[in-house]
Design an enzyme around this catalytic site. Structure first.
Site, short mmCIF file in Angstrom:
data_model
loop_
_atom_site.label_atom_id
_atom_site.label_comp_id
_atom_site.label_asym_id
_atom_site.label_seq_id
_atom_site.Cartn_x
_atom_site.Cartn_y
_atom_site.Cartn_z
N GLU A 23 3.03 -16.42 0.97
CA GLU A 23 2.97 -15.22 0.78
C GLU A 23 3.07 -14.55 -0.75
O GLU A 23 2.20 -14.01 -1.27
CB GLU A 23 3.90 -14.10 1.72
CG GLU A 23 3.69 -14.23 3.12
CD GLU A 23 4.48 -13.73 3.95
OE1 GLU A 23 4.07 -12.58 4.55
OE2 GLU A 23 5.68 -13.95 4.07
N TYR A 41 -1.13 14.09 -6.95
CA TYR A 41 -1.27 12.84 -5.92
C TYR A 41 -1.78 11.45 -6.65
O TYR A 41 -1.74 10.48 -6.58
CB TYR A 41 -2.15 13.27 -4.64
CG TYR A 41 -3.64 13.93 -4.97
CD1 TYR A 41 -4.41 13.07 -5.46
CD2 TYR A 41 -3.49 15.23 -4.85
CE1 TYR A 41 -5.75 14.05 -5.78
CE2 TYR A 41 -4.84 15.98 -4.98
CZ TYR A 41 -5.73 15.40 -5.53
OH TYR A 41 -7.00 16.13 -5.78
N GLU A 69 10.38 -3.29 4.08
CA GLU A 69 11.39 -2.22 4.11
C GLU A 69 11.49 -2.08 2.91
O GLU A 69 11.87 -0.74 2.43
CB GLU A 69 12.46 -2.67 4.96
CG GLU A 69 12.21 -2.79 6.45
CD GLU A 69 11.64 -4.42 6.78
OE1 GLU A 69 11.87 -4.17 8.20
OE2 GLU A 69 11.33 -4.84 6.17
N LYS A 104 1.02 -3.94 6.87
CA LYS A 104 0.74 -5.31 6.47
C LYS A 104 -0.07 -5.97 7.46
O LYS A 104 0.39 -6.76 8.51
CB LYS A 104 2.22 -6.35 6.31
CG LYS A 104 2.20 -7.62 5.68
CD LYS A 104 3.71 -8.01 5.55
CE LYS A 104 3.65 -9.49 4.90
NZ LYS A 104 5.03 -9.96 4.81
#
Length: 284
Positions: free
Chosen positions: A32, A64, A84, A108
């Protein structure tokens, strides 16, 4: 996530940025971090847009575009094992824009799971300093004033109600002060003023809501910003562990922007807290 309600009961305005997509290298597996995958991020900024809506000025709201840029830097930057952690870092970055609170969801969709699924996501909500419960209890200074409906009695009643929501409170003597009116405004009766200090476990906006509730109970009206009032409770200063909280949010400016120019605030404050500080300077 559920809607966020401010302590006053009003629904916070929101700026939403959804579907922000970039390739990142987050995950516990080596492949990954080597090959990477797409991450999708949704960000909700709880804020107040009334000032920007009135002025049509970007400086009065949260950009933004800046929020997106900061989030992209985190998504594509240093790899984390857990989404997290990524969500937490993005929330911290978004809170730094001055939002009252932020919601962040990190998706994800290509997570290495052997079962059939459509998405994996982690959502976090983080509160800004104006909404967060202080740990330890905060030290606060509240100005009390009245020039209508028997001001002495109004100050006494207001102080009694305030003492029920503060801990270890101390109150100054009352003072009679000439009303400070705006140019062109008619004269007003003299004020009776005092200051109370104490500790609270309410957030700044939570305490503000309680002060406004007490004012309302005593018949306070707000048609004229500089008009006479039955009871005025101003949050002057809010400190956590000696650190003075600062805010230029239109809902609550801290410390009070004009306190240092008001003798009727500084003198009674010095009476009950002679070693106190405002904006880093001794109040004496």
């Amino acid at each position: 996530m559920t809607d966020l309600y401010l302590p006053t009961g009003a629904l916070a305005d929101r700026i939403e940025l959804t579907g922000l997509t970039a390739r990142g290298y987050h995950g516990v597996h080596d492949f990954e971090k080597a090959e990477g995958q797409d991450f999708i991020v949704d960000i909700v900024l709880h804020t107040t847009v009334s000032r920007a809506a009135a002025s049509d000025n970007l400086a009065h709201t949260i950009s933004y575009s800046d929020v997106a840029g900061d989030a992209m830097t985190l998504i594509t930057g240093e790899p984390f094992d857990l989404i997290e952690t990524l969500a937490e870092r993005i929330a911290e970055s978004a809170l730094a824009t001055g939002a009252l609170a932020v919601d962040v969801t990190v998706h994800k969709p290509s997570a290495p799971i052997t079962h059939t699924f459509s998405d994996v996501s982690v959502s976090v909500r983080r509160l800004g300093v104006l909404l967060a419960t202080p740990k330890p209890a905060a030290d606060v200074v509240v100005g009390i004033g009245s020039n209508l409906d028997n001001p002495v009695t109004q100050v006494d009643i207001g102080a009694g109600k305030l003492a029920r929501i503060l801990e270890y409170e101390q109150m100054s003597r009352t003072r009679v002060t000439a009303a400070d009116v705006a140019p062109g405004q008619p004269t007003q009766p003299n004020y009776v003023n005092a200051v109370m200090i104490g500790k609270t476990r309410l957030s700044p906006l939570g305490l503000l809501a309680e002060l406004q509730r007490i004012e309302d109970e005593q018949g306070r009206t707000r048609e004229d910003h500089w008009g006479p009032r039955t009871l005025d409770l101003d949050l002057i200063s809010y400190k956590i562990a000696g650190h003075e909280i600062t805010s230029d949010n239109p809902d609550l400016t801290l410390p009070h922007p004009r306190a240092h120019m008001r003798t009727f605030v500084m003198e009674p404050w010095a009476e009950v807290d002679p070693w106190g500080h405002l904006r880093g300077k001794p109040i004496r």
